[in-house]
Design a protein around this motif. Structure first.
Motif, PDB file in Angstrom:
ATOM      1  N   TRP A 123       0.854  -1.194   0.000  1.00  0.00           N
ATOM      2  CA  TRP A 123       0.000   0.000   0.000  1.00  0.00           C
ATOM      3  C   TRP A 123       0.887   1.241   0.000  1.00  0.00           C
ATOM      4  CZ3 TRP A 123      -5.066   0.361  -0.891  1.00  0.00           C
ATOM      5  CH2 TRP A 123      -5.842  -0.792  -0.750  1.00  0.00           C
ATOM      6  N   LEU A 124       0.699   2.129  -0.963  1.00  0.00           N
ATOM      7  CA  LEU A 124       1.402   3.408  -0.975  1.00  0.00           C
ATOM      8  C   LEU A 124       0.478   4.471  -0.396  1.00  0.00           C
ATOM      9  CD1 LEU A 124       3.140   3.400  -4.477  1.00  0.00           C
ATOM     10  CD2 LEU A 124       4.155   2.895  -2.241  1.00  0.00           C
ATOM     11  N   GLY A 125       0.979   5.190   0.585  1.00  0.00           N
ATOM     12  CA  GLY A 125       0.186   6.225   1.241  1.00  0.00           C
ATOM     13  C   GLY A 125       0.695   7.612   0.907  1.00  0.00           C
ATOM     14  N   SER A 126      -0.037   8.599   1.382  1.00  0.00           N
ATOM     15  CA  SER A 126       0.284   9.997   1.085  1.00  0.00           C
ATOM     16  C   SER A 126       1.660  10.356   1.636  1.00  0.00           C
ATOM     17  CB  SER A 126      -0.781  10.894   1.706  1.00  0.00           C
ATOM     18  OG  SER A 126      -0.773  12.157   1.100  1.00  0.00           O
ATOM     19  N   GLY A 127       2.516  10.899   0.786  1.00  0.00           N
ATOM     20  CA  GLY A 127       3.857  11.286   1.208  1.00  0.00           C
ATOM     21  C   GLY A 127       4.907  10.224   0.961  1.00  0.00           C
ATOM     22  N   ASP A 128       4.493   9.043   0.449  1.00  0.00           N
ATOM     23  CA  ASP A 128       5.468   7.998   0.114  1.00  0.00           C
ATOM     24  C   ASP A 128       6.100   8.306  -1.247  1.00  0.00           C
ATOM     25  OD1 ASP A 128       4.607   6.740   2.416  1.00  0.00           O
ATOM     26  OD2 ASP A 128       3.611   5.068   1.397  1.00  0.00           O
ATOM     27  N   VAL A 129       7.378   7.995  -1.363  1.00  0.00           N
ATOM     28  CA  VAL A 129       8.119   8.209  -2.616  1.00  0.00           C
ATOM     29  C   VAL A 129       8.770   6.889  -3.006  1.00  0.00           C
ATOM     30  CG1 VAL A 129      10.054   9.473  -3.663  1.00  0.00           C
ATOM     31  CG2 VAL A 129       8.496  10.656  -2.093  1.00  0.00           C
ATOM     32  N   VAL A 130       8.695   6.537  -4.297  1.00  0.00           N
ATOM     33  CA  VAL A 130       9.302   5.293  -4.796  1.00  0.00           C
ATOM     34  C   VAL A 130      10.261   5.643  -5.934  1.00  0.00           C
ATOM     35  CG1 VAL A 130       8.875   2.946  -5.652  1.00  0.00           C
ATOM     36  CG2 VAL A 130       7.118   4.094  -4.290  1.00  0.00           C
ATOM     37  N   VAL A 131      11.436   5.012  -5.929  1.00  0.00           N
ATOM     38  CA  VAL A 131      12.411   5.186  -7.012  1.00  0.00           C
ATOM     39  C   VAL A 131      12.551   3.855  -7.742  1.00  0.00           C
ATOM     40  CG1 VAL A 131      14.779   5.806  -7.615  1.00  0.00           C
ATOM     41  CG2 VAL A 131      13.657   6.921  -5.670  1.00  0.00           C
ATOM     42  N   MET A 132      12.307   3.890  -9.055  1.00  0.00           N
ATOM     43  CA  MET A 132      12.464   2.712  -9.890  1.00  0.00           C
ATOM     44  C   MET A 132      13.700   2.919 -10.749  1.00  0.00           C
ATOM     45  SD  MET A 132       9.193   3.083  -8.980  1.00  0.00           S
ATOM     46  CE  MET A 132       8.895   4.512  -9.955  1.00  0.00           C
ATOM     47  N   GLY A 133      14.803   2.255 -10.363  1.00  0.00           N
ATOM     48  CA  GLY A 133      16.034   2.363 -11.142  1.00  0.00           C
ATOM     49  C   GLY A 133      16.584   0.974 -11.373  1.00  0.00           C
ATOM     50  N   GLY A 134      17.671   0.890 -12.116  1.00  0.00           N
ATOM     51  CA  GLY A 134      18.285  -0.409 -12.370  1.00  0.00           C
ATOM     52  C   GLY A 134      17.296  -1.352 -13.028  1.00  0.00           C
ATOM     53  N   ALA A 135      17.289  -2.604 -12.576  1.00  0.00           N
ATOM     54  CA  ALA A 135      16.425  -3.614 -13.194  1.00  0.00           C
ATOM     55  C   ALA A 135      14.954  -3.265 -13.000  1.00  0.00           C
ATOM     56  CB  ALA A 135      16.720  -4.988 -12.607  1.00  0.00           C
ATOM     57  N   ALA A 136      14.615  -2.627 -11.884  1.00  0.00           N
ATOM     58  CA  ALA A 136      13.211  -2.309 -11.601  1.00  0.00           C
ATOM     59  C   ALA A 136      12.637  -1.316 -12.612  1.00  0.00           C
ATOM     60  CB  ALA A 136      13.075  -1.747 -10.190  1.00  0.00           C
ATOM     61  N   ARG A 137      13.515  -0.609 -13.300  1.00  0.00           N
ATOM     62  CA  ARG A 137      13.051   0.407 -14.259  1.00  0.00           C
ATOM     63  C   ARG A 137      12.145  -0.193 -15.332  1.00  0.00           C
ATOM     64  NH1 ARG A 137      11.102   2.966 -17.296  1.00  0.00           N
ATOM     65  NH2 ARG A 137      11.601   4.946 -18.291  1.00  0.00           N
ATOM     66  N   LEU A 138      12.410  -1.442 -15.699  1.00  0.00           N
ATOM     67  CA  LEU A 138      11.603  -2.068 -16.761  1.00  0.00           C
ATOM     68  C   LEU A 138      10.678  -3.156 -16.216  1.00  0.00           C
ATOM     69  CD1 LEU A 138      14.200  -2.001 -19.658  1.00  0.00           C
ATOM     70  CD2 LEU A 138      11.986  -0.824 -19.586  1.00  0.00           C
ATOM     71  N   ALA A 139      10.444  -3.139 -14.915  1.00  0.00           N
ATOM     72  CA  ALA A 139       9.565  -4.140 -14.312  1.00  0.00           C
ATOM     73  C   ALA A 139       8.095  -3.776 -14.530  1.00  0.00           C
ATOM     74  CB  ALA A 139       9.860  -4.263 -12.824  1.00  0.00           C
ATOM     75  N   TYR A 140       7.268  -4.808 -14.660  1.00  0.00           N
ATOM     76  CA  TYR A 140       5.815  -4.597 -14.714  1.00  0.00           C
ATOM     77  C   TYR A 140       5.333  -4.061 -13.369  1.00  0.00           C
ATOM     78  CZ  TYR A 140       5.098  -6.797 -19.242  1.00  0.00           C
ATOM     79  OH  TYR A 140       5.104  -7.061 -20.586  1.00  0.00           O
ATOM     80  N   HIS A 141       4.344  -3.177 -13.409  1.00  0.00           N
ATOM     81  CA  HIS A 141       3.804  -2.587 -12.179  1.00  0.00           C
ATOM     82  C   HIS A 141       2.398  -2.060 -12.467  1.00  0.00           C
ATOM     83  CE1 HIS A 141       5.683   0.610 -14.503  1.00  0.00           C
ATOM     84  NE2 HIS A 141       4.736   1.402 -14.011  1.00  0.00           N
ATOM     85  N   GLY A 142       1.636  -1.842 -11.408  1.00  0.00           N
ATOM     86  CA  GLY A 142       0.290  -1.298 -11.586  1.00  0.00           C
ATOM     87  C   GLY A 142      -0.326  -0.952 -10.250  1.00  0.00           C
ATOM     88  N   ILE A 143      -1.526  -0.372 -10.313  1.00  0.00           N
ATOM     89  CA  ILE A 143      -2.280  -0.027  -9.100  1.00  0.00           C
ATOM     90  C   ILE A 143      -3.599  -0.809  -9.154  1.00  0.00           C
ATOM     91  CG2 ILE A 143      -3.534   1.821  -7.900  1.00  0.00           C
ATOM     92  CD1 ILE A 143      -0.586   2.241  -7.519  1.00  0.00           C
ATOM     93  N   ASP A 144      -3.794  -1.726  -8.203  1.00  0.00           N
ATOM     94  CA  ASP A 144      -4.981  -2.591  -8.223  1.00  0.00           C
ATOM     95  C   ASP A 144      -6.242  -1.855  -7.784  1.00  0.00           C
ATOM     96  OD1 ASP A 144      -3.548  -4.715  -9.132  1.00  0.00           O
ATOM     97  OD2 ASP A 144      -3.330  -5.691  -7.171  1.00  0.00           O
ATOM     98  N   ARG A 145      -6.108  -1.034  -6.760  1.00  0.00           N
ATOM     99  CA  ARG A 145      -7.281  -0.294  -6.269  1.00  0.00           C
ATOM    100  C   ARG A 145      -6.811   0.756  -5.292  1.00  0.00           C
ATOM    101  NH1 ARG A 145      -8.665  -3.172  -1.255  1.00  0.00           N
ATOM    102  NH2 ARG A 145      -7.423  -5.065  -1.228  1.00  0.00           N
ATOM    103  N   ILE A 146      -7.694   1.690  -5.004  1.00  0.00           N
ATOM    104  CA  ILE A 146      -7.374   2.663  -3.972  1.00  0.00           C
ATOM    105  C   ILE A 146      -8.370   2.497  -2.816  1.00  0.00           C
ATOM    106  CG2 ILE A 146      -6.475   4.225  -5.771  1.00  0.00           C
ATOM    107  CD1 ILE A 146      -8.659   6.180  -4.844  1.00  0.00           C
ATOM    108  N   ARG A 147      -7.933   2.954  -1.646  1.00  0.00           N
ATOM    109  CA  ARG A 147      -8.823   2.978  -0.468  1.00  0.00           C
ATOM    110  C   ARG A 147      -9.416   4.366  -0.405  1.00  0.00           C
ATOM    111  NH1 ARG A 147      -5.568  -0.890   3.561  1.00  0.00           N
ATOM    112  NH2 ARG A 147      -4.124   0.846   3.790  1.00  0.00           N
ATOM    113  N   PHE A 148     -10.566   4.513  -1.095  1.00  0.00           N
ATOM    114  CA  PHE A 148     -11.141   5.853  -1.254  1.00  0.00           C
ATOM    115  C   PHE A 148     -11.516   6.441   0.103  1.00  0.00           C
ATOM    116  CE2 PHE A 148     -14.289   9.068  -2.377  1.00  0.00           C
ATOM    117  CZ  PHE A 148     -13.622   9.720  -3.402  1.00  0.00           C
TER     118      PHE A 148
END
Ligand code: MD3
Ligand code: FE
Length: 200
Positions: A155-180
């Motif tokens: 779960w990513l929350g408000s104020g979280d930061v993610v860096v995708m570098g190296g091998a992760a740069r080309l990794a599949y990713h997505g957002i399944d749902r949000i907790r409205f």
């Protein structure tokens, strides 16, 4: 600051204090006055469930002609400059002198999601992509560079930061749902995700 590394994705939980988050929302409101959110359609004409805009030299667009970066909004106006506070976060977590060309702005309402995909429209995958989450929690799924295989979710929350570098740069990713409604940052609810990219 705490850093979690999961599947090569570097996650900084709660990197941004609440006052910084509020400042970013105010900066983004000004950006969206110049370049409003639009409803993107895939090249196959399927509507995406998120709303989108951008700041910077280039913004990402999608229509019948395909996925690409463009110097103008679909309605014809130029994109606003990337807010200084956003550039400061990029510099802090990447340590790079090079600034990003694009700050993509994704807005998620109650039932918005983003299917698993790779980000491959940029010219140089040696540069990382940085993601900043604001507002409601979003369930972020991290996959692999090849299609399929095991995924991990966080779960990513408000104020979280993610860096995708190296091998992760080309990794599949997505957002399944949000907790409205899980965050009070945005008075009407919803989630904003900023992604900072070097394009070309
Ligand atoms: C991994 N956005 O805009 S951010 C996107 O929360 C996108 O709106 C999601 O995927 C969102 O393309 C996820 C995390 C993210 C962003 C870019 C990446 C992960 C990434 C690029 C490469 C690898
Ligand atoms: Fe992506």
């Amino acid at each position: 600051m705490q850093k979690i590394i999961q599947k090569g994705f570097e996650i900084y939980p709660g990197l941004l204090p609440r006052s910084d988050q509020q400042g970013l929302v105010s900066d983004l409101r000004a950006c969206l006055q110049q370049a409003p959110l639009f409803a993107p359609r895939t090249p196959g004409a399927k509507p995406m469930s998120i709303r989108m805009s951008a700041a910077g030299r280039l913004g990402w667009v999608t229509d019948q002609r395909g996925y690409r970066y463009e110097p103008r909004h679909p309605d014809g106006m130029g994109w606003p400059p990337i807010p200084a506070a956003v550039l400061a976060i990029w510099a802090q977590v990447t340590g790079l002198d090079r600034q990003p060309d694009c700050c993509l702005i994704n807005w998620y309402g109650q039932s918005a999601r983003m299917g698993l995909h790779q980000d491959k429209d940029e010219g140089d995958f040696a540069f990382p992509v940085v993601s900043i989450s604001l507002g409601d929690d979003g369930l972020f799924r991290m996959g692999n560079v090849e299609r399929g295989g095991k995924t991990e979710s966080i779960w990513l929350g408000s104020g979280d930061v993610v860096v995708m570098g190296g091998a992760a740069r080309l990794a599949y990713h997505g957002i399944d749902r949000i907790r409205f409604g899980s965050s009070t940052l945005l008075p009407k609810g919803g989630r904003i995700n900023l992604t900072l990219r070097v394009v070309r």
